[in-house]
Each structure stands twice: as C-alpha cells, then as structure tokens.
Scaffold this motif. Structure first.
Motif, PDB file in Angstrom:
ATOM      1  N   THR A  71      -1.806  36.484  48.032  1.00 31.52           N
ATOM      2  CA  THR A  71      -0.369  36.240  48.139  1.00 31.52           C
ATOM      3  C   THR A  71      -0.080  34.751  48.241  1.00 31.52           C
ATOM      4  N   HIS A 117       8.020  37.273  48.912  1.00 32.13           N
ATOM      5  CA  HIS A 117       7.233  38.485  49.100  1.00 32.13           C
ATOM      6  C   HIS A 117       8.090  39.575  49.741  1.00 32.13           C
ATOM      7  N   TRP A 173       1.968  44.692  48.915  1.00 32.06           N
ATOM      8  CA  TRP A 173       3.064  43.714  48.846  1.00 32.06           C
ATOM      9  C   TRP A 173       3.637  43.669  47.452  1.00 32.06           C
TER      10      TRP A 173
END
Length: 126
Positions: free
Chosen positions: A55, A71, A94
């Motif tokens: 991420t 996110h 996510w």
C-alpha cells in the motif's frame, strides 16, 4: 494479488464495500489488494505487514507521478468477492483509488495536523 478496476459502473458498486469508500466511485482506477485468508496468526501478521508495504509503495509511487491516491477499508467481503471474483480462500484487504484531483493540482499538505517530530521520535530511550 492485485485487481485493477477502471469500469465506471464497477467502481460505483465497489464504493459500497465500506461506508467511507465513496471516493472509489470517482477514481480513474482503483486497485484491490487481495490476500490469502490464512488461519495461522503468525502468517496473518506477515500478510498484513506485506499488505502495508504494498500500500505505501503504491501511494508513494502515485505521489511521485502527481497522482492523487486514497486507501479504503473493505467491510463487505461478500460484495467485494462478487464484484472482483476472487476465490473463497482470499479476502480483499484494501482498495486504493487513484486519479488526478479535479479541482486543483496535487500538492503536499502544508500544515498537516500531526504531533511534532520531537514528540514522536525518541533517541536511544523513550
């Protein structure tokens, strides 16, 4: 695994997987991070660490390219699975939405609401 979504209708539906994922609907593209749903606690911790690294790498790369990113959590796994088609032994960890800000160029936050550096970094001892 990563699932890239650019279809406008699918993005709008994907925005419903969490109450604060509305930004996904307006993104140019959203990437879903899909991982194994492992029963072993140590493996789960390792997977979460890897997901965090992936991420942050994507968010940093986006900023370097002048892209906005954000996110989102995924609460409704059944909806995410139906929309993205990932297997039962996986979960969608996510969503990361990407796009150019519509109202301004991407710029760093000038005055982030954060604790002072000296309050969070400790040298040699707490």
């Amino acid at each position: 695994d990563f699932v890239v979504v650019t279809d406008r209708t699918r993005l709008a539906e994907l925005a419903r997987v969490w109450r604060a994922a509305g930004h996904v609907a307006g993104s140019a593209a959203t990437v879903a991070l899909v991982a194994p749903d492992d029963p072993d606690p140590k493996t789960r911790e390792s997977i979460q660490y890897d997901l965090g690294q992936a991420t942050m790498a994507m968010l940093t790369a986006a900023a370097d390219l002048g892209l906005g990113s954000c996110h989102s959590a995924v609460a409704d796994q059944d909806l995410a699975r139906r929309l993205l088609g990932f297997p039962e032994d996986r979960f969608c960890a996510w969503l990361i939405a990407f796009g150019y800000p519509g109202d301004r160029p991407l710029v760093p936050v000038q005055r982030p609401n954060r604790r002072a550096f000296e309050d969070v970094v400790h040298r040699e001892h707490w």
